[in-house]
Design a protein around this motif. Structure first.
Motif, mmCIF file in Angstrom:
data_model
loop_
_atom_site.group_PDB
_atom_site.id
_atom_site.type_symbol
_atom_site.label_atom_id
_atom_site.label_comp_id
_atom_site.label_asym_id
_atom_site.label_seq_id
_atom_site.Cartn_x
_atom_site.Cartn_y
_atom_site.Cartn_z
ATOM 1 N N LEU A 2 -38.834 -18.950 -13.402
ATOM 2 C CA LEU A 2 -37.723 -19.482 -12.597
ATOM 3 C C LEU A 2 -36.418 -18.777 -12.925
ATOM 4 O O LEU A 2 -35.593 -18.518 -12.038
ATOM 5 N N SER A 3 -36.204 -18.452 -14.208
ATOM 6 C CA SER A 3 -34.990 -17.736 -14.599
ATOM 7 C C SER A 3 -34.951 -16.345 -13.979
ATOM 8 O O SER A 3 -33.899 -15.892 -13.493
ATOM 9 N N ALA A 4 -36.090 -15.651 -13.986
ATOM 10 C CA ALA A 4 -36.147 -14.324 -13.365
ATOM 11 C C ALA A 4 -36.009 -14.413 -11.857
ATOM 12 O O ALA A 4 -35.328 -13.591 -11.230
ATOM 13 N N SER A 5 -36.636 -15.415 -11.247
ATOM 14 C CA SER A 5 -36.559 -15.564 -9.793
ATOM 15 C C SER A 5 -35.146 -15.853 -9.328
ATOM 16 O O SER A 5 -34.745 -15.430 -8.234
ATOM 17 N N ALA A 6 -34.363 -16.577 -10.148
ATOM 18 C CA ALA A 6 -32.984 -16.883 -9.769
ATOM 19 C C ALA A 6 -32.138 -15.627 -9.621
ATOM 20 O O ALA A 6 -31.209 -15.580 -8.806
ATOM 21 N N SER A 7 -32.441 -14.597 -10.417
ATOM 22 C CA SER A 7 -31.702 -13.333 -10.302
ATOM 23 C C SER A 7 -32.311 -12.415 -9.261
ATOM 24 O O SER A 7 -31.592 -11.677 -8.570
ATOM 25 N N LEU A 8 -33.637 -12.440 -9.115
ATOM 26 C CA LEU A 8 -34.302 -11.545 -8.169
ATOM 27 C C LEU A 8 -34.071 -11.939 -6.719
ATOM 28 O O LEU A 8 -34.257 -11.111 -5.826
ATOM 29 N N LYS A 9 -33.681 -13.178 -6.463
ATOM 30 C CA LYS A 9 -33.491 -13.586 -5.068
ATOM 31 C C LYS A 9 -32.285 -12.902 -4.429
ATOM 32 O O LYS A 9 -32.145 -12.911 -3.198
ATOM 33 N N TYR A 10 -31.398 -12.333 -5.243
ATOM 34 C CA TYR A 10 -30.240 -11.608 -4.706
ATOM 35 C C TYR A 10 -30.528 -10.120 -4.498
ATOM 36 O O TYR A 10 -29.639 -9.386 -4.056
ATOM 37 N N TYR A 23 -35.101 -4.408 0.762
ATOM 38 C CA TYR A 23 -35.820 -3.154 0.568
ATOM 39 C C TYR A 23 -36.195 -2.907 -0.891
ATOM 40 O O TYR A 23 -36.957 -1.999 -1.190
ATOM 41 N N GLY A 24 -35.660 -3.689 -1.818
ATOM 42 C CA GLY A 24 -35.946 -3.509 -3.233
ATOM 43 C C GLY A 24 -37.244 -4.192 -3.643
ATOM 44 O O GLY A 24 -37.641 -5.225 -3.082
ATOM 45 N N CYS A 25 -37.908 -3.626 -4.621
ATOM 46 C CA CYS A 25 -39.150 -4.190 -5.155
ATOM 47 C C CYS A 25 -38.812 -5.145 -6.304
ATOM 48 O O CYS A 25 -38.109 -4.766 -7.238
ATOM 49 N N ARG A 26 -39.339 -6.359 -6.229
ATOM 50 C CA ARG A 26 -39.078 -7.388 -7.230
ATOM 51 C C ARG A 26 -40.334 -7.564 -8.081
ATOM 52 O O ARG A 26 -41.408 -7.852 -7.559
ATOM 53 N N GLU A 27 -40.170 -7.417 -9.387
ATOM 54 C CA GLU A 27 -41.321 -7.470 -10.291
ATOM 55 C C GLU A 27 -40.968 -8.259 -11.549
ATOM 56 O O GLU A 27 -39.815 -8.258 -11.994
ATOM 57 N N ILE A 28 -41.989 -8.920 -12.096
ATOM 58 C CA ILE A 28 -41.891 -9.613 -13.379
ATOM 59 C C ILE A 28 -43.090 -9.187 -14.211
ATOM 60 O O ILE A 28 -44.231 -9.338 -13.775
ATOM 61 N N ILE A 29 -42.837 -8.652 -15.397
ATOM 62 C CA ILE A 29 -43.898 -8.237 -16.310
ATOM 63 C C ILE A 29 -43.785 -9.098 -17.564
ATOM 64 O O ILE A 29 -42.754 -9.077 -18.245
ATOM 65 N N SER A 30 -44.824 -9.862 -17.854
ATOM 66 C CA SER A 30 -44.805 -10.797 -18.975
ATOM 67 C C SER A 30 -45.738 -10.308 -20.078
ATOM 68 O O SER A 30 -46.873 -9.922 -19.800
ATOM 69 N N VAL A 31 -45.257 -10.339 -21.310
ATOM 70 C CA VAL A 31 -46.066 -10.032 -22.496
ATOM 71 C C VAL A 31 -46.233 -11.333 -23.262
ATOM 72 O O VAL A 31 -45.293 -11.820 -23.893
ATOM 73 N N MET A 32 -47.429 -11.905 -23.193
ATOM 74 C CA MET A 32 -47.686 -13.234 -23.742
ATOM 75 C C MET A 32 -48.722 -13.168 -24.858
ATOM 76 O O MET A 32 -49.634 -12.337 -24.830
#
Length: 404
Positions: free
Chosen positions: A169-177, A181-190
């Motif tokens: 949710l924290s990453a999505s809040a910034s990626l929504k802006y 045309y930009g690629c939105r990605e989240i890479i998680s190391v768990m």
């Protein structure tokens, strides 16, 4: 079951680790297995080069070098790092958190070398919450400094349980802006097998899919259902690291731009090439509100920016330099995969002139032969075939960054 020691007690060292773990040299064991599989003839340098070559060929098998696929050049990536108590385990030497952080630093350096006009942000999750270390930025040193400072305090920082939902949710809040045309990605190391979430994480997965955010997960322990479900629903990948070297290999697979999602529509993007200035008196920059004497003037509004590439804080124009575009260009026309052949007696590498003794790779266009190190360097860093550049007949048919 406590049957490792006398009287049912487990023998542990001063650091709390099991004593039997110290008897194994995992790196030496892996090298011995690889050498035995190759007939015991390869030294450590050849093994390292072979590992780099195998990694690049795995990328090729997955379509990482296919030019027929449309790829996003303007990427916005959030790197989520698990800082829970599970990262303190020592099954990876010296610890999971050290291996993960070092792999993330190597990934950030290589990411900006291959994607100079893209941006990265870093988020950590621990104690059931998420913390944003750095926001989306094109400055790699800023991210690396924050991660290294946190690693120095890892003994007290890696606590509690992670919250994957809060991090997403924290990453999505910034990626929504991010522009369409930009690629939105989240890479998680768990590393944790559990996640402490405030709500239904499946609703968050549906939200990310709706907003065209590609999520990928690298697990240091085992495959978890929610990790795999998140990757499948958003078009990402889910992988489990086998050892410490494999962690970095899995992260580096995300360096090359992935295929764009069907919802992303190609658009013409207006960009500006600012003029660099050197002032005698320090003035404030518009991007970070800091005093400095060096900067770049936006050609559209004349405001000052302190780094490139960056989006102008006043008019929103994308500011970058021509080398940034040239370094991004090779993703559109990747180098073809060289064919592995048996070395010819007395043959030498066309690039470094070293003797070809064990491995030889031939360019299908210019038919020049290269050693394993030059082959990996050409495909991973140079992105131009020296033989094709020197041959007039093949240079006209092979697109390169020099023709931009």
């Amino acid at each position: 079951m406590d049957d490792d020691g006398e009287g049912g007690h487990v023998h542990q060292g001063a650091d709390g680790s099991y004593k039997w773990l110290g008897a194994y040299q995992w790196a030496d064991l892996s090298s011995a297995i690889a050498a035995a599989a190759a007939g015991g003839e390869m030294d450590s340098a050849t093994l390292a080069a072979r590992e780099r070559d195998d990694m690049r060929r795995r990328h090729t098998a997955r379509g990482m070098f296919k030019s027929a696929v449309q790829r996003g050049m303007h990427r916005h990536v959030f790197l989520v790092i698990d800082f829970s108590k599970s990262m303190n385990e020592i099954d990876m030497k010296p610890s999971r958190i050290t291996v993960a952080v070092n792999a993330c630093i190597a990934f950030i350096k290589e990411f900006f070398a291959q994607n100079p006009i893209s941006q990265i942000g870093v988020i950590i999750t621990r104690n059931g919450i998420s913390e944003k270390l750095t926001d989306l930025s094109g400055n790699p040193s800023r991210h690396i400094d924050q991660i290294e400072q946190l690693l120095a305090k890892s003994a007290v920082c890696a606590t509690g349980e992670p919250s994957l939902q809060n991090a997403l949710l924290s990453a999505s809040a910034s990626l929504k802006y991010v522009p369409h045309y930009g690629c939105r990605e989240i890479i998680s190391v768990m590393a944790s097998l559990t996640t402490t979430d405030p709500g239904n994480i499946l609703d968050t997965v549906a939200l990310l899919k709706k907003h065209s955010v590609r999520c990928s997960v690298i697990s240091l322990t085992a495959e978890v259902f929610i990790y795999k479900h998140l990757a499948e629903q958003t078009g990402g990948t889910c992988a489990v690291a086998l050892n410490d070297q494999h962690v970095q290999q899995l992260l580096l697979e995300h360096v090359h731009p992935p295929p764009v999602l069907p919802s992303i529509v190609a658009q013409i993007v207006k960009m500006g090439f600012p003029t660099q200035i050197l002032e005698t008196t320090a003035t404030f920059c518009a991007c970070h509100k800091k005093l400095n004497t060096r900067g770049y003037l936006c050609p559209q509004c004349g405001s000052k920016a302190c780094e490139l590439p960056i989006e102008c804080a006043v008019c929103g124009l994308m500011l970058l330099s021509s080398p940034h575009l040239a370094r991004t260009y090779h993703h559109m026309f990747p180098i073809v995969t060289f064919k592995e052949q048996r070395p010819k007696p007395g043959g030498t590498c066309h690039a470094c002139m070293a003797p070809l003794s064990k491995f030889m790779y031939s360019c299908p266009n210019c038919l020049q032969n290269f050693c394993i190190d030059c082959d990996a360097y050409i495909h991973d860093s140079l992105h131009n075939c020296p033989g094709c550049e020197m041959s007039p007949s093949t240079k006209s048919t092979t697109p390169t960054a020099s023709s931009l």
